[in-house]
Scaffold this active site. Structure first.
Site, PDB file in Angstrom:
ATOM      1  N   TYR A 244       4.637 -61.355 -40.247  1.00  0.00           N
ATOM      2  CA  TYR A 244       3.397 -60.604 -40.079  1.00  0.00           C
ATOM      3  C   TYR A 244       2.931 -60.674 -38.634  1.00  0.00           C
ATOM      4  O   TYR A 244       2.526 -61.725 -38.142  1.00  0.00           O
ATOM      5  CB  TYR A 244       2.295 -61.121 -41.005  1.00  0.00           C
ATOM      6  CG  TYR A 244       2.663 -61.143 -42.470  1.00  0.00           C
ATOM      7  CD1 TYR A 244       3.541 -60.222 -43.021  1.00  0.00           C
ATOM      8  CD2 TYR A 244       2.128 -62.101 -43.306  1.00  0.00           C
ATOM      9  CE1 TYR A 244       3.882 -60.255 -44.359  1.00  0.00           C
ATOM     10  CE2 TYR A 244       2.452 -62.142 -44.657  1.00  0.00           C
ATOM     11  CZ  TYR A 244       3.338 -61.207 -45.171  1.00  0.00           C
ATOM     12  OH  TYR A 244       3.666 -61.251 -46.498  1.00  0.00           O
TER      13      TYR A 244
ATOM     14  N   HIS B 274      11.291 -65.220 -47.938  1.00  0.00           N
ATOM     15  CA  HIS B 274      10.687 -63.895 -47.863  1.00  0.00           C
ATOM     16  C   HIS B 274      11.718 -62.809 -48.191  1.00  0.00           C
ATOM     17  O   HIS B 274      12.668 -62.624 -47.440  1.00  0.00           O
ATOM     18  CB  HIS B 274      10.150 -63.685 -46.442  1.00  0.00           C
ATOM     19  CG  HIS B 274       9.095 -62.653 -46.325  1.00  0.00           C
ATOM     20  ND1 HIS B 274       8.319 -62.553 -45.217  1.00  0.00           N
ATOM     21  CD2 HIS B 274       8.670 -61.697 -47.163  1.00  0.00           C
ATOM     22  CE1 HIS B 274       7.449 -61.569 -45.359  1.00  0.00           C
ATOM     23  NE2 HIS B 274       7.667 -61.022 -46.541  1.00  0.00           N
TER      24      HIS B 274
END
Length: 176
Positions: free
Chosen positions: A59, A125
């Site tokens: 992010y 992830h």
């Protein structure tokens, strides 16, 4: 104002707020975010009983972790902090690395950015961009070593394909 509701997270025994704080906006994922406003939002969430904060080095290509770490200074004991490893860039062909070496280095880098000495929930992830064999035989064992070293309290996986999540969770112990 009503009280926050908390539930157990996976196999961790952790009691997390039913509303979590997804910190991707702190990394400018959806437009430019003012750092001071982001810090105020983090503090506001904590004051309202939100205790689960989720972030990733992906992010903002590390910006969200950096800003969340700054915002949590002096508040780390009030939150359950989750971050991820394995996804680092937008390019789906080269943006993923589930090697043991990279996962271990990723944990160290996240600890520094988040200004903490442990991660409550360390997750892979989007495992669908790796291979099940590597995730089971290399990646998760590396994460277990981080857990044994006390750098990570719990290990988890994330993916969109439910079948892949099931297959990995049936093959090896994960907490979330």
């Amino acid at each position: 104002m009503s009280e926050m509701i908390y539930r157990e997270l996976g196999r961790t025994g952790l009691k997390v707020s039913i509303i979590g704080y997804g910190a991707s906006p702190l990394g400018n994922e959806f437009g430019t975010a003012d750092p001071d406003e982001g810090r105020r939002a983090v503090h506001y969430a904590i004051e309202r009983g939100i205790n689960y904060f989720d972030v990733s080095p992906y992010y903002g290509r590390t910006l969200a972790e950096t800003r969340l770490g700054q915002a949590l200074a002096g508040h780390r004991d009030k939150v359950i902090l989750a971050t991820k490893a394995g996804r680092y860039r937008k390019d789906r062909d080269t943006g993923f690395d589930f090697s043991a070496e990279r996962i271990t280095r990723s944990a160290e880098e996240s600890l520094a950015r988040l200004q903490t000495d442990y991660i409550d929930v360390f997750q892979l992830h989007d495992i669908e961009y790796g291979t099940i064999a590597q995730i089971i035989n290399e990646t998760l064992p590396a994460m277990s070593k981080l857990k044994e070293a006390g750098k990570v309290r719990f290990v988890g996986i994330t993916a969109y394909p439910l079948g892949m999540l099931r297959d990995v969770a049936e093959a090896v112990h994960v907490d979330t």
